[in-house]
Design a protein around this motif. Structure first.
Motif, short mmCIF file in Angstrom:
data_model
loop_
_atom_site.label_atom_id
_atom_site.label_comp_id
_atom_site.label_asym_id
_atom_site.label_seq_id
_atom_site.Cartn_x
_atom_site.Cartn_y
_atom_site.Cartn_z
N ILE A 126 -11.33 -4.13 3.45
CA ILE A 126 -10.79 -5.16 2.55
C ILE A 126 -10.51 -6.48 3.26
N MET A 159 0.83 -1.21 0.00
CA MET A 159 0.00 0.00 0.00
C MET A 159 0.87 1.26 0.00
N TYR A 202 -5.52 -7.44 -4.02
CA TYR A 202 -5.81 -6.07 -3.63
C TYR A 202 -6.03 -5.21 -4.87
N ALA A 244 -3.08 -2.24 6.46
CA ALA A 244 -2.74 -0.84 6.77
C ALA A 244 -2.42 -0.67 8.24
N LEU A 288 -9.67 -4.13 8.50
CA LEU A 288 -8.64 -3.55 7.65
C LEU A 288 -9.27 -2.92 6.42
N GLY A 289 -8.93 -1.67 6.17
CA GLY A 289 -9.44 -0.98 5.01
C GLY A 289 -8.33 -0.57 4.06
N ASP A 290 -8.71 0.08 2.98
CA ASP A 290 -7.67 0.48 2.01
C ASP A 290 -7.02 1.81 2.40
N LYS A 291 -7.48 2.40 3.48
CA LYS A 291 -6.85 3.64 3.96
C LYS A 291 -6.37 3.56 5.40
N GLY A 292 -6.78 2.52 6.09
CA GLY A 292 -6.38 2.42 7.48
C GLY A 292 -6.96 1.18 8.12
#
Lengths: 382, 382, 382, 382
Positions: D160, A172, A227, A257, D268-272
């Motif tokens: 995610i 990421m 992803y 993340a 868990l996400g794609d930004k945090g």
């Protein structure tokens, strides 16, 4: 006075941090000297690296690994072992070349991609009676050896479960990085052997479990998660079956993340458990039923020699990632020096070709399981 | 191509771990090479150490430091700086000797025992325009520099309090150790300059506070505690008065059973606070009033260059005690190389003679306070 | 069938959280019922509180504590004990009144401000053979009793040092709060007995040390720090002298930005140490020289009965602040019930007037030390 | 003045800790009073429990739940809701009976075993417009609601991955316990609905994920592990498929030596990402890419009302398991009171029959997957 081992390095000159990790690890314990190298295809970088790393003899800075293998094998003061830190897709040719020239090898993990090639390398090494070491770092922290000794001695009873995880977020961060992706070859399906996360860090867990428990992995059931439509998987969730029906579970992710190399393993027995976290790499948590939980630290008098032999500082002084690498090299060099003298070393263990092949089998089985609707795949079937 | 700095070492050959810590630290970042040494009075150990540490020129292995200073100062390829890792009571003579011969110095802390001698060394270094670095390790972890930058930028508002502690138990373990006490000179009143704990580890805290805050210490009120009638104190509890009436508190102990170098510092301001624990040496805890607590890690993009410049590995890969030492050397060498080129370095800070003298004043004031019924003693009065 | 104790409460009806903490604590273990009260001078609030807390008999909701003491003492089913949760400056009169009427008391800490008044209350209670309990919460967590038992049994050898701290930031947050300061009387010099931080939370530490070690405090050397010219101190740093020359150190702060009731105590002996942190209130860290550190949890089979008697949930289910309060009440009620039956209770300990007086002496001595250039002040001299 | 709700309890009188947990939870926030009960089939225990819990009216202590439902439904001051804390195999009949009599219900989880029965109860409740709450404790900690609000607001971007675990060792401890197994019915295949671990604690994780993310579970792939040939599974390892192909992974174990209710969840996400650990139940770890990690605590001004509404103490004062239970009851009672007044409540959420049915579907699907060589099973297929 005993001599130090001499080694040469292939790769490591491109500013990738891992080259210097190998060099520092290999030289940390005064057992080996960097004597030759072929650090980069870029002649300027090759020279610069040689200078930075104190190779004073310009003749021993080579333009390619074949030349290095050939010339070094002919010198009286030639290198004893080669260190291979190039991208994985080049490992097979390079390792084979050095073995062919009678030179021992330490290779960055994973060994290669193809199981057949791995088996070929193993045969070659056996025929020539050469050592091959692999730098499975996490399996090489001193306290992991303490854990193994305790488990072997029955500290947790019979093993009934193993839970391991390795979350990190480098993919990421790389995608966010405007100056481009670090380790770009790792993201290139053509060069990554069909797997990103499983091959790169899943194998670290597989090796760590093996080192800590000694258990033989029999079957896997794997799911690969992609992803943002990445061609390669960056997250794997795997059910494991070890010998005697012992279950296990493994999660590795390059898209978690907020997590940095947060390796964690728990080996659970019918009398107790041992847990290790990479965030406190020198200690383990040891719990027994109905007793206070214990925290053991690597460099303490109550530890086994296999552990304290790999500590350099008094308790309370943190050792880290470099020292874990150095542990592989210390163990490898101690074993090689002993072999040269016809002696046997019992206290030093480093990841060998056997571990490397186990890693390849693991990845192959996971790939197959993932491609077959996440069914169970036996490692012996490969 | 730029050259590397050359250095020689005095001491370090007696198996004490600290010699190798200095060597590894000094060479870690490819800025300096060990070129000469006088490692032990024992000729055999002296040679062995030279061999282990790859000094190939037998002429540069000296039997005493005076010979080394003299001969090295006459060589064209003589050492640029000397590293002094002998017991503290010998520092003054050795540092003075190298400075007199025009050679820069890195000296293990504390600088010496007598304030007058310290002042003399400072004058000498100034006259000769020579650098002297001191290895206050804890003050040199990368993230400490991040903390200082944040504090300077107002992240915690006005500082209103500082709480620091350093508990360890090595004296207790040494007394239990049947094979004798490690670092025995530290327990010998005749050689320890009147103080064990305050001088050895109390000064680490004093330097750490100084590095992290920039505050000037004005007064101390100290109590020394003696373990089992030991002639020297092994535990100190100190109230501090910094400039502008800012209070502080410090506890250092060598007889805190079950604690290992558990350095902890909290700098408290009127808008927030920053905390650092040596048990997780790469991170700080940053709290602001009415906001979520933050955990910052050294090698992250949000850190200041003064911090990231001292990191060698990607986030998540633990660096430890060796790297903290290496930070002193990296900063010292970068500064020295810049000075040689007439340039100025802003991003690298290492503990200097000013810090060393502050440490001496601190210990002297504490000794006086303890001897005077724990009254307040002004550092300016010394 | 045994009866439950009946109690009445003075104060607690003004929305201050502490009233409900007392009520929930007192009733948690089915030993006592709230039967009467005088919760607020505001008649509306008084009624509302009575309703909320299920007092069905309107006659037993009183307009002032004197009326309550008088009338309840005349009833056959009158209250067995009174709970006093008003501001500290009112404690003396209220406690005295209930004792005079032959009613036992549980009083929020500190007991009062004046040592003379405290001594008078003690005499009165003794004459009338009445129990007085004080809610020193931190000293009442179950695991603290485990720690004491271990220390008494020699688990850490001879005590050689005690380090305690209590940082919080409520004063800072209150000052920021646009809707005004919580617990305003605590900030009012006229009502706070000359001390804010030392009296409010310094005494918590003093009581916690006493409970955990059993040591008698002999001398103090205190510095009071004033935040932003506050008339009362909001930070105290204190050197302690316990019996037999055992040193200690204490820091309490109401202006430690980013810390919430972060009580921590370490009792250090010549064979080991025990540490407790309020952030994990059910466990202690127990370290012995040269052995793995142990983590003990309150509700486990290996704990002493004095500890497990105060646990309500199986291991792993967190108990918190309410339960610590309930421990005071459970111990107080068990003792009172036993006294009524002529029996003796050994396993239950609650903070008594002796502890309350020790707290008053501690604060008085600290005030005197701070006012006398931080000299040592003997508690016996007061 | 508003009235409190009245409730009656079925079960809880056999010394099982969970009965008192319900009672304390239901009454903690002054919204409800225990007014009736049928606590045990043993008349003596039934009476004792009624006395201990202050039921003064002997007529309202019933010998069986049917009598209680009937009589209470006929009283003017009859109970508003029934609390069911009996073994799971009895839930269906009891809940049905109270619903039939028009009485709201709070039931210990899981709702029952059979999906058909669960659906029947849901229909019944809908027809009668009655509320049914379920005590999924972990999903009810205040900070979990904060996490959900943040996730809904995009704090971690698109979800995610979800990783959840619940290791404990009570089965091992129970087997060691010479005085017999606690909660023996849980180990009895005839009474446990075919599943021990999955049904008891696996469902806690399933509900926790649902509460924290709002995601709909679509498929599971489950492996059940049997400890020492136990007929029921005591360890489950499950791959999850949420809507939109979001993967997840779940581990629950009753035979994880040395772990106590160590629930942990990472979304868990794609930004945090957000992480919660039951060992520090009032805080979450919130990480964003390239930013410092944040630690949020439940009772702080920066939290959403849905979170702070469920906190009772100022920051720093630990709330625990009882308070998590109380949160279910507070939310249930607030909703019921609002419904009675025709109002709508937005800030209070409690686990409903919808959550209960989701739990049943989850267990059924896992059982089927495990019985079918760990294939994927769709929840909609059941």
């Amino acid at each position: 006075m005993k001599r130090k081992l001499r080694f040469g390095m292939v790769g490591g000159g491109n500013g990738a941090f891992i080259g210097n990790v190998h060099r520092r690890g290999a030289t940390m314990d005064e057992l080996a000297v960097l004597s030759a190298g072929c650090f980069s295809r870029n002649p300027e970088k090759n020279k610069e690296t040689a200078w930075a790393w104190d190779i004073t003899d310009a003749d021993r800075v080579y333009t390619n690994f074949r030349e290095m293998a050939e010339k070094e094998s002919q010198r009286n003061d030639g290198i004893d072992f080669a260190v291979v830190v190039t991208p994985t897709d080049t490992h097979y040719e390079i390792v084979k070349c050095f073995l062919t020239h009678g030179i021992h090898v330490v290779c960055d993990k994973p060994l290669c991609y193809s199981l057949d090639e791995g088996i070929e390398l193993q045969k070659l090494a056996e025929e020539k009676d050469l050592l091959v070491g692999l730098t499975y770092t996490y399996a090489s922290y001193a306290i992991i050896h303490q854990a193994r000794k305790m488990i072997d001695a029955g500290a947790i009873g019979e093993i009934i479960n193993v839970i391991a995880e390795y979350p990190q977020d480098w993919v990421m961060l790389s995608l966010l990085n405007s100056s481009g992706i670090n380790g770009q070859w790792r993201m290139d399906p053509a060069r990554a052997g069909g797997s990103a996360c499983c091959s790169d860090i899943g194998t670290h867990l597989e090796a760590l479990i093996g080192r800590m428990t000694g258990l033989k992995l029999e079957r896997v059931l794997a799911r690969f998660n992609h992803y943002k439509n990445s061609p390669l998987e960056h997250d794997v969730q795997i059910l494991l079956d070890y010998e005697n029906g012992i279950p296990g579970m493994l999660w590795a992710s390059q898209v978690a993340a907020g997590y940095d190399c947060a390796v964690k393993i728990r080996v659970l027995g019918d009398k107790g458990s041992i847990e290790w976290n990479h965030t406190n790499p020198m200690e383990i948590r040891y719990a027994q039923l109905n007793k206070p939980v214990q925290i053991l630290t690597a460099n303490r008098v109550y530890c086994d020699n296999t552990c304290t032999n790999l500590c350099r500082l008094p308790a309370g002084h943190p050792e880290g990632y470099y020292e874990a690498f150095a542990n592989v090299y210390k163990s490898f060099c101690k074993t090689l020096l002993a072999q040269m003298e016809g002696a046997k070393i019992r206290e030093y263990h480093y990841p060998t070709l056997t571990d490397g092949l186990a890693g390849l089998r693991f990845v192959q089985a996971c790939l197959k399981s993932n491609a077959s609707e996440n069914c169970w795949v036996s490692l012996d079937s490969l």
